[in-house]
Write a protein that holds these residues in place. Structure first.
Motif, PDB file in Angstrom:
ATOM      1  N   ILE A  50       0.851  -1.184   0.000  1.00  0.00           N
ATOM      2  CA  ILE A  50       0.000   0.000   0.000  1.00  0.00           C
ATOM      3  C   ILE A  50       0.889   1.237   0.000  1.00  0.00           C
ATOM      4  N   ASP A  51       0.464   2.277  -0.694  1.00  0.00           N
ATOM      5  CA  ASP A  51       1.298   3.483  -0.753  1.00  0.00           C
ATOM      6  C   ASP A  51       1.106   4.318   0.515  1.00  0.00           C
ATOM      7  N   TRP A  52       1.815   5.426   0.588  1.00  0.00           N
ATOM      8  CA  TRP A  52       1.823   6.244   1.794  1.00  0.00           C
ATOM      9  C   TRP A  52       0.442   6.795   2.131  1.00  0.00           C
ATOM     10  N   SER A  53      -0.386   7.024   1.092  1.00  0.00           N
ATOM     11  CA  SER A  53      -1.687   7.642   1.331  1.00  0.00           C
ATOM     12  C   SER A  53      -2.789   6.622   1.608  1.00  0.00           C
ATOM     13  N   GLY A  54      -2.521   5.385   1.299  1.00  0.00           N
ATOM     14  CA  GLY A  54      -3.552   4.364   1.466  1.00  0.00           C
ATOM     15  C   GLY A  54      -4.451   4.204   0.255  1.00  0.00           C
ATOM     16  N   SER A  55      -4.192   4.944  -0.808  1.00  0.00           N
ATOM     17  CA  SER A  55      -5.095   4.942  -1.953  1.00  0.00           C
ATOM     18  C   SER A  55      -4.676   3.980  -3.059  1.00  0.00           C
ATOM     19  N   ASN A  56      -3.469   3.467  -2.987  1.00  0.00           N
ATOM     20  CA  ASN A  56      -2.953   2.599  -4.045  1.00  0.00           C
ATOM     21  C   ASN A  56      -2.470   1.294  -3.430  1.00  0.00           C
ATOM     22  N   THR A  57      -3.099   0.212  -3.821  1.00  0.00           N
ATOM     23  CA  THR A  57      -2.726  -1.089  -3.279  1.00  0.00           C
ATOM     24  C   THR A  57      -2.448  -2.068  -4.425  1.00  0.00           C
ATOM     25  N   GLN A  58      -1.620  -3.045  -4.125  1.00  0.00           N
ATOM     26  CA  GLN A  58      -1.341  -4.125  -5.075  1.00  0.00           C
ATOM     27  C   GLN A  58      -1.275  -5.432  -4.298  1.00  0.00           C
ATOM     28  N   TYR A  59      -1.604  -6.531  -4.988  1.00  0.00           N
ATOM     29  CA  TYR A  59      -1.659  -7.831  -4.332  1.00  0.00           C
ATOM     30  C   TYR A  59      -0.961  -8.898  -5.163  1.00  0.00           C
ATOM     31  N   GLY A  60      -0.443  -9.882  -4.465  1.00  0.00           N
ATOM     32  CA  GLY A  60       0.074 -11.049  -5.138  1.00  0.00           C
ATOM     33  C   GLY A  60      -1.076 -11.839  -5.751  1.00  0.00           C
ATOM     34  N   ASP A  61      -0.795 -12.541  -6.821  1.00  0.00           N
ATOM     35  CA  ASP A  61      -1.851 -13.252  -7.546  1.00  0.00           C
ATOM     36  C   ASP A  61      -2.566 -14.277  -6.659  1.00  0.00           C
ATOM     37  N   SER A  62      -1.831 -14.894  -5.760  1.00  0.00           N
ATOM     38  CA  SER A  62      -2.410 -15.969  -4.959  1.00  0.00           C
ATOM     39  C   SER A  62      -3.373 -15.471  -3.883  1.00  0.00           C
ATOM     40  N   VAL A  63      -3.382 -14.172  -3.615  1.00  0.00           N
ATOM     41  CA  VAL A  63      -4.250 -13.654  -2.553  1.00  0.00           C
ATOM     42  C   VAL A  63      -5.270 -12.647  -3.052  1.00  0.00           C
ATOM     43  N   LYS A  64      -5.219 -12.310  -4.317  1.00  0.00           N
ATOM     44  CA  LYS A  64      -6.162 -11.330  -4.859  1.00  0.00           C
ATOM     45  C   LYS A  64      -7.603 -11.772  -4.634  1.00  0.00           C
ATOM     46  N   GLY A  65      -8.413 -10.837  -4.177  1.00  0.00           N
ATOM     47  CA  GLY A  65      -9.822 -11.127  -3.924  1.00  0.00           C
ATOM     48  C   GLY A  65     -10.097 -11.720  -2.559  1.00  0.00           C
ATOM     49  N   ARG A  66      -9.040 -12.120  -1.846  1.00  0.00           N
ATOM     50  CA  ARG A  66      -9.216 -12.714  -0.511  1.00  0.00           C
ATOM     51  C   ARG A  66      -8.602 -11.857   0.585  1.00  0.00           C
ATOM     52  N   PHE A  67      -7.499 -11.195   0.279  1.00  0.00           N
ATOM     53  CA  PHE A  67      -6.778 -10.388   1.266  1.00  0.00           C
ATOM     54  C   PHE A  67      -6.961  -8.912   0.955  1.00  0.00           C
ATOM     55  N   THR A  68      -6.960  -8.111   2.007  1.00  0.00           N
ATOM     56  CA  THR A  68      -7.058  -6.660   1.869  1.00  0.00           C
ATOM     57  C   THR A  68      -6.044  -5.992   2.775  1.00  0.00           C
ATOM     58  N   ILE A  69      -5.245  -5.103   2.194  1.00  0.00           N
ATOM     59  CA  ILE A  69      -4.280  -4.340   2.981  1.00  0.00           C
ATOM     60  C   ILE A  69      -4.837  -2.950   3.238  1.00  0.00           C
ATOM     61  N   SER A  70      -4.581  -2.416   4.399  1.00  0.00           N
ATOM     62  CA  SER A  70      -5.015  -1.064   4.735  1.00  0.00           C
ATOM     63  C   SER A  70      -4.015  -0.477   5.728  1.00  0.00           C
ATOM     64  N   ARG A  71      -4.131   0.822   5.974  1.00  0.00           N
ATOM     65  CA  ARG A  71      -3.256   1.472   6.946  1.00  0.00           C
ATOM     66  C   ARG A  71      -4.053   2.546   7.656  1.00  0.00           C
ATOM     67  N   ASP A  72      -3.616   2.916   8.840  1.00  0.00           N
ATOM     68  CA  ASP A  72      -4.346   3.937   9.576  1.00  0.00           C
ATOM     69  C   ASP A  72      -3.957   5.313   9.053  1.00  0.00           C
ATOM     70  N   LYS A  73      -4.750   6.319   9.418  1.00  0.00           N
ATOM     71  CA  LYS A  73      -4.569   7.670   8.875  1.00  0.00           C
ATOM     72  C   LYS A  73      -3.234   8.261   9.281  1.00  0.00           C
ATOM     73  N   ALA A  74      -2.749   7.888  10.464  1.00  0.00           N
ATOM     74  CA  ALA A  74      -1.460   8.412  10.916  1.00  0.00           C
ATOM     75  C   ALA A  74      -0.313   7.761  10.167  1.00  0.00           C
ATOM     76  N   GLY A  75      -0.612   6.624   9.523  1.00  0.00           N
ATOM     77  CA  GLY A  75       0.398   5.977   8.702  1.00  0.00           C
ATOM     78  C   GLY A  75       1.386   5.132   9.451  1.00  0.00           C
ATOM     79  N   ASN A  76       1.129   4.893  10.733  1.00  0.00           N
ATOM     80  CA  ASN A  76       2.079   4.117  11.498  1.00  0.00           C
ATOM     81  C   ASN A  76       1.603   2.713  11.828  1.00  0.00           C
ATOM     82  N   ALA A  77       0.555   2.285  11.168  1.00  0.00           N
ATOM     83  CA  ALA A  77       0.118   0.906  11.326  1.00  0.00           C
ATOM     84  C   ALA A  77      -0.410   0.421   9.994  1.00  0.00           C
ATOM     85  N   VAL A  78      -0.168  -0.835   9.716  1.00  0.00           N
ATOM     86  CA  VAL A  78      -0.675  -1.446   8.499  1.00  0.00           C
ATOM     87  C   VAL A  78      -1.370  -2.741   8.891  1.00  0.00           C
TER      88      VAL A  78
END
Length: 123
Positions: A50-78
């Motif tokens: 996930i990028d610094w803003s949380g707006s751009n994410t990418q996934y490995g093929d084996s987890v697409k559609g099952r896993f979701t990455i996110s981060r908090d607004k302060a940017g210090n947790a993922v």
């Protein structure tokens, strides 16, 4: 920056887990972050980023559609939300802070790594 991943455990096929990773020390708010995993006898595998803003994410093929990455607004947790887990998802999961602000799919583009948390999915 120091990273602490947690939330791993033993679950059955089809279950869900949420892995938090907390950053401390220097801020990671201006950096991309990511998750990788490594199963016994296998190379480390890219899972999600996930990028610094949380707006751009990418996934490995084996987890697409099952896993979701996110981060908090302060940017210090993922976070990694893992649904519909399969036995092949069994691995040690590592969080990491990227060298740059954007998402990164290669481990060489990361500068700080957490200690890992074990996820085991039984069939």
């Amino acid at each position: 920056v120091q990273l602490q991943a947690s939330g791993g455990g033993l679950v059955q096929t089809g279950a869900s887990l949420r892995l938090p990773c907390a950053a401390s020390g220097r801020t990671a708010s201006n950096n991309g972050m990511g998750w990788f995993r490594q199963a016994p006898g296998k190379e480390r595998e890219f899972v999600a980023t996930i990028d610094w803003s949380g707006s751009n994410t990418q996934y490995g093929d084996s987890v697409k559609g099952r896993f979701t990455i996110s981060r908090d607004k302060a940017g210090n947790a993922v976070y990694l939300q893992m649904n519909s887990l399969k036995p092949e998802d069994t691995a040690v999961y590592y969080c990491a802070v990227a060298l740059k602000a954007g998402p990164a799919t290669k481990s060489r583009n990361y500068k700080s790594w957490g200690q890992g948390t074990q996820v085991t999915v039984s069939s």
